[in-house]
Scaffold this motif. Structure first.
Motif, mmCIF file in Angstrom:
data_model
loop_
_atom_site.group_PDB
_atom_site.id
_atom_site.type_symbol
_atom_site.label_atom_id
_atom_site.label_comp_id
_atom_site.label_asym_id
_atom_site.label_seq_id
_atom_site.Cartn_x
_atom_site.Cartn_y
_atom_site.Cartn_z
ATOM 1 N N HIS A 66 16.009 9.263 4.628
ATOM 2 C CA HIS A 66 14.853 9.191 5.152
ATOM 3 C C HIS A 66 13.702 8.611 4.181
ATOM 4 C CE1 HIS A 66 12.087 10.098 8.575
ATOM 5 N NE2 HIS A 66 13.144 10.800 9.128
ATOM 6 N N ALA A 67 13.197 7.388 4.896
ATOM 7 C CA ALA A 67 11.875 6.828 4.068
ATOM 8 C C ALA A 67 10.864 7.655 4.008
ATOM 9 C CB ALA A 67 11.886 5.413 4.460
ATOM 10 N N THR A 68 10.105 7.706 2.701
ATOM 11 C CA THR A 68 8.669 8.466 2.743
ATOM 12 C C THR A 68 7.736 7.362 3.277
ATOM 13 O OG1 THR A 68 9.574 9.263 0.609
ATOM 14 C CG2 THR A 68 7.180 9.367 1.221
ATOM 15 N N ARG A 69 6.830 8.138 4.209
ATOM 16 C CA ARG A 69 5.782 7.407 4.893
ATOM 17 C C ARG A 69 4.454 7.594 4.005
ATOM 18 N NH1 ARG A 69 6.068 5.967 10.777
ATOM 19 N NH2 ARG A 69 3.814 5.975 10.528
ATOM 20 N N TRP A 70 3.992 6.338 3.570
ATOM 21 C CA TRP A 70 2.628 6.581 2.788
ATOM 22 C C TRP A 70 1.396 6.444 3.780
ATOM 23 C CZ3 TRP A 70 2.232 7.048 -2.428
ATOM 24 C CH2 TRP A 70 3.468 6.868 -3.197
ATOM 25 N N VAL A 117 -3.181 5.453 -1.211
ATOM 26 C CA VAL A 117 -3.111 4.196 -2.236
ATOM 27 C C VAL A 117 -4.503 3.647 -2.241
ATOM 28 C CG1 VAL A 117 -0.675 3.757 -2.170
ATOM 29 C CG2 VAL A 117 -2.316 2.599 -0.479
ATOM 30 N N MET A 118 -5.389 3.965 -1.654
ATOM 31 C CA MET A 118 -6.809 3.410 -1.641
ATOM 32 C C MET A 118 -7.651 4.020 -2.631
ATOM 33 S SD MET A 118 -8.837 5.591 1.247
ATOM 34 C CE MET A 118 -9.582 7.207 0.985
#
Length: 89
Positions: free
Chosen positions: A2-6, A11-12
Motif C-alpha cells: 500500500h502506497a503512503t499518501r502524503w 511537505v509545505m
C-alpha cells in the motif's frame, strides 16, 4: 503493498516569504536562495495572492543580460520581503 499518501501539509513550507508587484526579477533571484525557496507568492493590497513567481519563470528573462541598465551595481536597494503567516480556514 500500500502506497503512503502524503498531504500538502507534510511537505509545505510553514513560514512563507512573499513580494509585492514592484519587486524586480533580480530581487527575486537574490531572495529565493536567501530564503531557500524555488518560488515566491506575489501579494497585493491586504495580502491577497495575485500570482507566484518560480525559478523557471525567471530563467528566460532578458533582465539577466550584462547590458541591462538595472544590473546589480546600478539597482536601488532590494525591497524587504514580506513574511506571511498561514491563515486559519
Amino acid at each position: 503493498m500500500h502506497a503512503t499518501r502524503w498531504a500538502i501539509s507534510d511537505v509545505m513550507t510553514r513560514t512563507a516569504m512573499a513580494v509585492g508587484r514592484e519587486a524586480s526579477y533580480m530581487d527575486m533571484v537574490e531572495l529565493m536562495p536567501q530564503w531557500k525557496v524555488s518560488a515566491l507568492p506575489v501579494l497585493e493590497g491586504e495580502g491577497h495572492v495575485v500570482g507566484v513567481v518560480s525559478e523557471a519563470d525567471l530563467l528566460p528573462k532578458a533582465e539577466f543580460r550584462r547590458d541591462n541598465p538595472r544590473s546589480p551595481e546600478q539597482r536601488p536597494e532590494a525591497p524587504k520581503p514580506e513574511r506571511c503567516s498561514p491563515r486559519s480556514a
